[in-house]
Design a protein around this motif. Structure first.
Motif, PDB file in Angstrom:
ATOM      1  N   GLN A  58      -2.578   3.006   3.072  1.00 16.28           N
ATOM      2  CA  GLN A  58      -3.633   2.459   3.889  1.00 16.28           C
ATOM      3  C   GLN A  58      -3.062   2.272   5.429  1.00 16.28           C
ATOM      4  N   SER A 106       0.877  -1.120   0.009  1.00 20.33           N
ATOM      5  CA  SER A 106       0.020  -0.059   0.005  1.00 20.33           C
ATOM      6  C   SER A 106       0.958   1.241  -0.250  1.00 20.33           C
ATOM      7  N   THR A 127     -10.652   0.090   1.074  1.00 20.16           N
ATOM      8  CA  THR A 127     -10.239   0.797   2.083  1.00 20.16           C
ATOM      9  C   THR A 127     -11.759   1.532   2.408  1.00 20.16           C
ATOM     10  N   ALA A 167      -7.170   1.775   6.373  1.00 21.55           N
ATOM     11  CA  ALA A 167      -7.045   0.238   6.123  1.00 21.55           C
ATOM     12  C   ALA A 167      -8.453  -0.421   6.702  1.00 21.55           C
ATOM     13  N   TRP A 223     -10.110   1.579  -3.431  1.00 24.44           N
ATOM     14  CA  TRP A 223      -9.048   0.940  -2.852  1.00 24.44           C
ATOM     15  C   TRP A 223      -9.122  -0.179  -2.056  1.00 24.44           C
TER      16      TRP A 223
END
Length: 617
Positions: A190, A186, A260, A231, A258
Motif C-alpha cells: 500500500q 501492508s 486502498t 494507499a 484491501w
C-alpha cells in the motif's frame, strides 16, 4: 518530456521531469495538479514558509526554482482545491521520504555510478528460459534484525544476505515492495511513494549499493511493483488536486478489497506515472526485473471475472510491458495472476500481455492441498500432483511458495504437511524435491528453507535459533543440497518449457501414491521417483525408456538429512526386463514419504538386444 505524450500515457521517464531535481545551484520542483486552485511548496530551504508555484510551460504543471535547496532537505506541497480546502501532500514523484509517521519528501542527489558492468553486459534477452532461476523472496525488515531489534540498512543487509544466498543455492532474490509505505503491516503493498525506496532501510544510494554487491556476487535482484492500487492516506495520491486524479471517481470501482484506491488506468497521466515508476526501478537501481502484484485485479473489474474484463487496464499492461521490454530487453517481468486469462506470457505483438513469467497459483494450491491430505485419502487425490503438466505449457510458469502462503492463519509450509512433528519433515523434503524436479522457475519465501513453524510476522526476524534442533538443521542442509543440484544439473532447468524435455514414467500408481518422471536436456537425464504414501514399498518397479546406468544424486531419506538410509546402501537395482511399455526396470526401495533422484551416467546396449530405442535430446 513531451507533455502531450504524457497526457496520452506514452511516457516512461516522467520522473526526470516531475519531482525535485538539483541544479547547479538550488533545485527545481514540478508537480502535476491540473484541477488545483493553487499549489505551494514548503521545506527546510524556506524555513517551512510557503512558496507559491506557478504554471509555466505546461498547463496543470506547477513549478518553482529554489536557490537554497540542497540534497537531503525535506519538503511538502500544499494544494488548495477549488473549494479553498488546503491539503499537504508528499511528492508523487519524490525519490525519498521521511520515516513514517512523517510524510515529507526529501531532495535526492541522483548522481551515482554503478560498478556492475560485468553483470549487466552478460545479461541476455532470453529471459533465463533455459537457465536456472531459484528465487529467495524476502521482506527486508524481518529476515534478520540487529540485537536491539532495529533494521539493517540496505548495505548491512547485503553483507549478511549475500553469503547466505550463495550457501543455500539461491541465485536471485525478490524483495517485497521497497517503495515507501505508511503501514508496516501492508508489507509495502500500500504505497504512498512509488519512486521512493523506503527510508526504513536507508537511502537510495544504499539500495543501489545492495544491488551492485549482489551483481558482483552473481545474484540477480527483483522487486515487487504495485500497479493496481495505492494507499488512501490523504497526504498521498488520494484526491491529489482536490479531485480523483489517480483513482476512479465512482465508489463502486474506486475502492479495493484491501482498503486502498484503485488506479484509473484509462487516464493517460496515470499510465505515464505507473510505467515511469516501473522503468525507474529498472533504470536507476539496475533491478533485473519486477514482479507485478495483483494482476487479476487489473484484468477484471475489481478482480471479479463476473464483472467482465477491464479493457483499458489490459491495454495499459500490454503497452507498459511492451515499452519496458524495448527499454530493458533483458529485464524479467513476472505476473502474480490467479486467473485463466489467456496469453498472459505471450508477446504483445501476438495479443499477449507481454509478461515473461506467470505465477502458477494452481500448482501451488493443488500441491499444498495434497500434502495436507491424510495418506489414506491420497489415492483419491492422486492426480492433483499430475494435473499441473496438463496445462503447464499453456504459459511460462514460475512455481511460487510465497509470503502469502505463510500468514493469516494459513500455517507455514512445514506446518501444512500432514501428521505429527516427525512426519512433517520427510514430507516437506519430498514436497520440495517434487517442486525442484518439476519444470518451472522456483520461488520460496524466507524461513521455508529451514522449516520454520511460526507464521511470518513482519515485526520479528526469522526464527534462526530453530536451527539448533536436529531435524531443522538437517532440513536446512537438505534444502541447500537440493537447491545446488537445481543450479548445477542442466536437465533440471534447461528445456523447462519444452514438452520434449519431460516425460512421466509412472503416473498410474494411485494405490501406491507413487510417481516417477524424467527430465532431459543437453544430453543429460535425471529420473525422480517419489512415494507419498505412509507405506514402505520394497523394490518398487519403474520402467525406464532406455538401458540406463544410474547414479543416485539425492535421497530424502539419507541420514544426513534426518532420515534412516545411508548413501552407501543404494537400495536400488536395474534389471533388463520390460515394465509396461519400457524395455528396462528400475527397482527402488521407497520408505514412506520419500523421493529419490537419479542421474543417467550412461546408456548401455545389452547383449542380444537389437531394438534399443533411439536416443533423445
Amino acid at each position: 518530456m513531451n507533455f502531450q505524450e504524457f497526457l496520452q500515457g506514452k511516457v516512461f521517464y516522467a520522473y526526470k521531469y516531475f519531482g525535485a531535481h538539483l541544479l547547479k545551484k538550488g533545485a527545481i520542483f514540478r508537480v502535476y495538479a491540473p484541477n488545483a486552485a493553487k499549489v505551494e511548496l514548503q521545506g527546510d530551504f524556506s524555513g517551512w514558509e510557503l512558496l507559491e508555484m506557478k504554471q509555466k510551460e505546461n498547463p496543470g504543471v506547477f513549478e518553482v526554482t529554489v536557490q537554497d535547496a540542497e540534497a537531503g532537505m525535506y519538503y511538502k506541497y500544499a494544494i488548495t482545491d477549488a473549494q479553498g480546502n488546503v491539503v499537504y501532500h508528499c511528492d508523487p514523484y519524490g525519490m525519498l521520504m521521511e520515516l513514517r509517521p512523517g510524510f515529507a519528501s526529501r531532495i535526492v542527489d541522483e548522481n551515482w555510478k554503478f560498478a556492475d558492468d560485468e553483470w549487466t553486459n552478460n545479461q541476455n534477452t532470453e529471459k533465463n528460459y533455459n537457465n536456472p532461476m531459484n528465487i529467495y523472496e524476502l521482506h527486508a525488515g524481518s529476515w534478520k534484525q540487529k540485537e536491539d531489534g532495529s533494521w539493517y540498512n540496505y548495505e548491512e543487509l547485503a553483507e549478511e544476505l549475500i553469503p547466505y544466498l550463495k550457501k543455500m543455492g539461491f541465485n536471485y532474490i525478490e524483495f517485497l515492495p521497497l517503495s515507501e509505505h505508511p503501514a508496516d503491516c501492508s508489507w509495502g503493498y500500500q504505497n504512498t511513494g512509488f519512486f521512493a525506496p523506503t527510508s526504513r532501510y536507508g537511502t537510495p544510494q544504499q539500495l543501489k549499493k545492495l544491488v551492485e554487491l549482489c551483481h558482483e556476487n552473481g545474484i540477480g535482484v527483483f522487486t515487487d511493483f504495485v500497479p493496481v492500487h495505492f494507499a488512501m492516506d490523504d497526504y498521498g495520491l488520494l484526491n491529489f488536486d482536490g479531485t480523483p486524479l489517480y483513482e476512479f471517481p465512482h465508489p463502486d470501482t474506486a475502492y479495493s478489497e484491501w482498503g486502498t484506491m484503485n488506479f484509473m488506468h484509462s487516464r493517460g497521466e496515470v499510465r505515464s506515472f505507473l510505467q515511469s515508476a516501473a522503468n525507474y526501478w529498472l533504470t536507476e537501481f539496475h533491478f533485473d526485473g519486477i514482479r507485478m502484484d495483483a494482476i487479476s485485479r487489473a484484468i477484471y473489474w475489481n478482480g471479479d471475472p463476473a464483472r467482465g474484463v477491464n479493457e483499458r487496464a489490459v491495454e495499459f499492461l500490454r503497452n507498459m510491458n511492451a515499452g519496458l521490454h524495448k527499454l530493458h530487453p533483458s529485464a524479467i517481468l513476472m505476473a502474480e495472476d490467479s486467473t485463466d486469462f489467456p496469453k498472459v506470457t505471450a508477446p504483445t505483438e501476438y495479443d499477449g500481455l507481454g509478461f515473461d513469467y506467470k505465477w502458477d497459483m494452481g500448482f501451488m494450491n493443488d500441491t499444498l492441498r495434497f500434502f495436507q491430505t491424510a495418506p489414506v485419502y491420497r489415492p483419491y487425490d492422486y492426480h492433483k500432483l499430475s494435473f499441473s503438466m496438463m496445462y503447464f505449457y499453456s504459459d511460462l510458469f514460475l512455481l511460487p511458495f510465497s509470503h502469502d502462503e505463510v500468514v493469516h492463519g494459513k500455517a507455514t509450509i512445514i506446518q501444512k504437511m500432514w501428521g505429527n512433528y516427525e512426519n512433517k519433515f520427510p514430507q516437506a523434503k519430498a514436497f520440495y524435491t517434487y517442486v525442484y524436479a518439476h519444470p518451472g522457475k522456483k520461488l520460496n519465501f524466507m524461513g521455508n528453507e529451514f522449516a520454520q513453524f511460526r507464521e511470518w510476522d513482519e515485526t520479528r526476524e526469522q526464527d534462526w535459533d530453530i536451527l539448533k534442533y536436529p531435524l531443522h538443521d538437517a532440513f536446512h542442509h537438505f534444502y541447500a543440497k537440493l537447491a545446488h543440484l537445481y543450479l548445477e544439473e542442466r536437465a533440471l532447468y534447461d528445456g523447462e518449457y519444452n514438452q520434449d524435455c519431460f516425460e512421466w514414467l509412472e503416473v498410474d500408481a494411485a494405490d501406491y501414491v507413487t510417481y516417477a518422471w524424467e527430465r532431459r536436456a543437453g544430453g543429460e537425464t535425471i529420473v525422480t521417483v517419489m512415494n507419498l504414501s505412509d507405506q514402505f514399498w520394497k523394490d518398487f518397479p519403474v520402467g525406464l525408456p532406455m538401458y540406463y546406468e544410474l547414479e543416485e544424486l539425492l535421497n530424502t531419506d539419507w541420514k544426513k538429512f534426518g532420515g534412516n538410509t545411508s548413501p552407501e546402501d543404494q537400495n536400488f537395482r536395474i534389471v533388463d526386463e520390460e515394465h509396461r511399455k519400457w524395455p528396462q526396470t528400475l527397482y527402488a526401495d521407497l520408505p514412506p514419504f520419500t523421493a529419490r533422484m537419479f542421474k543417467v551416467k550412461g546408456v548401455k546396449i545389452p547383449a542380444q538386444k537389437k531394438d534399443v530405442p533411439a536416443g533423445r535430446r
